[in-house]
Design a protein around this motif. Structure first.
Motif, PDB file in Angstrom:
ATOM      1  N   VAL A 273       0.854  -1.185   0.000  1.00  0.00           N
ATOM      2  CA  VAL A 273       0.000   0.000   0.000  1.00  0.00           C
ATOM      3  C   VAL A 273       0.894   1.240   0.000  1.00  0.00           C
ATOM      4  CG1 VAL A 273      -1.864   1.216   1.186  1.00  0.00           C
ATOM      5  CG2 VAL A 273      -1.724  -1.289   1.310  1.00  0.00           C
ATOM      6  N   LEU A 274       0.594   2.184  -0.882  1.00  0.00           N
ATOM      7  CA  LEU A 274       1.398   3.396  -1.043  1.00  0.00           C
ATOM      8  C   LEU A 274       0.671   4.614  -0.485  1.00  0.00           C
ATOM      9  CD1 LEU A 274       2.629   1.355  -3.076  1.00  0.00           C
ATOM     10  CD2 LEU A 274       2.951   3.265  -4.649  1.00  0.00           C
ATOM     11  N   ASP A 275       1.363   5.368   0.351  1.00  0.00           N
ATOM     12  CA  ASP A 275       0.811   6.621   0.878  1.00  0.00           C
ATOM     13  C   ASP A 275       1.285   7.772  -0.002  1.00  0.00           C
ATOM     14  OD1 ASP A 275      -0.259   8.659   2.405  1.00  0.00           O
ATOM     15  OD2 ASP A 275       1.330   8.567   3.927  1.00  0.00           O
ATOM     16  N   ARG A 276       0.677   7.889  -1.174  1.00  0.00           N
ATOM     17  CA  ARG A 276       1.096   8.907  -2.139  1.00  0.00           C
ATOM     18  C   ARG A 276       0.801  10.324  -1.659  1.00  0.00           C
ATOM     19  NH1 ARG A 276       1.720   6.508  -7.435  1.00  0.00           N
ATOM     20  NH2 ARG A 276       1.061   4.324  -7.455  1.00  0.00           N
ATOM     21  N   GLU A 277      -0.190  10.485  -0.790  1.00  0.00           N
ATOM     22  CA  GLU A 277      -0.599  11.819  -0.316  1.00  0.00           C
ATOM     23  C   GLU A 277      -0.018  12.156   1.046  1.00  0.00           C
ATOM     24  OE1 GLU A 277      -2.261  13.765  -2.326  1.00  0.00           O
ATOM     25  OE2 GLU A 277      -2.360  12.170  -3.838  1.00  0.00           O
ATOM     26  N   HIS A 278       0.856  11.296   1.579  1.00  0.00           N
ATOM     27  CA  HIS A 278       1.558  11.548   2.850  1.00  0.00           C
ATOM     28  C   HIS A 278       0.575  11.712   4.025  1.00  0.00           C
ATOM     29  CE1 HIS A 278       4.931  12.067   0.165  1.00  0.00           C
ATOM     30  NE2 HIS A 278       4.368  13.122  -0.391  1.00  0.00           N
TER      31      HIS A 278
END
Length: 306
Positions: A273-278
């Motif tokens: 899972v990627l936290d692209r929006e921080h």
């Protein structure tokens, strides 16, 4: 210039063998040890496969350590089919070295010991399930801060898997280990995810020329890939993480963001899972490989069989 110090953690199938050959051919690299984990085949076969690669390269002095035989929670073992039952195309012969060449020390403690002997200098290249690394950090929580860098082949960027609908092979085989490593390793982490390797794969034309070189290594590679290539194309998954560890200029673009691994989803267990929006506000982010200098990569792979 001092050499790059590497520890390589493998579940030695065909692509691990290709990655090891690449590292063994790199003059700027010193492999301090190879740690073995279940994955592409059983742990004993993984150990045998590593020894076979070292034998063909005349590098039997490199220590090999037996590691985890199953995932942290158990009960998630693969069917050992993708690269043949033994992981190397079922092409073993009687001249292959035996398990008596393994070190008595286990892989997890070897990872801890060698890293502590060279604080801040060793990078780990992890090419299989992350079980050994997860166990190591639980024994020695200071391990990550003593590593230079960690290179991983595993996970996925877009939620499309090759083991399940949503999960990549290495992360799915031990999701808990992948979760621990992506959560607790604070050294710089560089990840060659499934999509990156597929988008930068090489042609069968290149592969045929590659294994037709008149060398012992090329003949070895041609032999172990003969059956596999009848059903699959040529994607040397693990070699991308290894190439980045050897020469940082090979990867030309990264996506930097925090990552984690889904553990409880009905369909998405093992998915990265990627936290692209921080939104998680995690201080430690991973560097996800996006673009590759394929000419440099091909040169490294070519040299691996010379």
């Amino acid at each position: 210039m001092s050499k790059k110090l590497l520890l390589v953690d493998v579940d030695c199938g065909l692509d691990d063998a290709q990655a090891l050959l690449m590292a063994l051919a790199a003059p700027e690299v010193d492999i301090l040890g190879i740690t073995c984990c279940f994955g592409n085949t059983t742990i004993d076969n993984v150990c045998r496969n590593v020894l076979r690669v070292l034998q063909v390269c005349n590098r039997m002095e490199i220590p090999v350590f037996r590691g985890a035989s199953q995932s942290i929670l158990g009960g998630n073992n693969p069917d050992y089919a993708h690269f043949g039952g033994d992981g190397l195309g079922d092409a073993a012969d009687s001249s292959s070295p035996g398990l008596e060449h393994l070190q008595e020390e286990d892989a997890v403690h070897a990872l801890i010991r060698i890293t502590n002997q060279h604080p801040g200098q060793v990078s780990v290249v992890a090419l299989g399930p992350l079980t050994n690394l997860a166990l190591a950090v639980k024994i020695d929580p200071t391990l990550p801060e003593k590593l230079n860098k960690l290179y991983i082949m595993g996970g996925n960027l877009e939620g499309s898997g090759n083991r399940t609908v949503c999960a990549e092979f290495n992360f799915f085989l031990d999701p808990e280990a992948a979760f621990v490593v992506t959560s607790e390793f604070t050294c710089p982490i560089f990840i060659a995810a499934l999509e990156f390797t597929l988008e930068n794969c090489l042609t069968m034309e290149y592969f045929k020329k590659w294994v037709d070189q008149d060398t012992a290594k090329a003949k070895f590679m041609k032999k172990i890939t003969a059956r596999w290539l009848q059903k699959h194309g040529f994607v040397s998954y693990d070699s991308y993480a290894m190439a980045a560890a050897i020469d940082e200029s090979i990867v030309t673009e990264y996506l930097e963001c925090a990552v984690s691994v889904e553990l409880h989803g009905r369909y998405a267990r093992g998915m990265m899972v990627l936290d692209r929006e921080h939104k998680w506000k995690k201080p430690h982010k991973a560097f996800l490989m996006k673009r590759c200098d394929l000419e440099k990569f091909k040169d490294r792979l070519w040299a691996a069989l010379q």
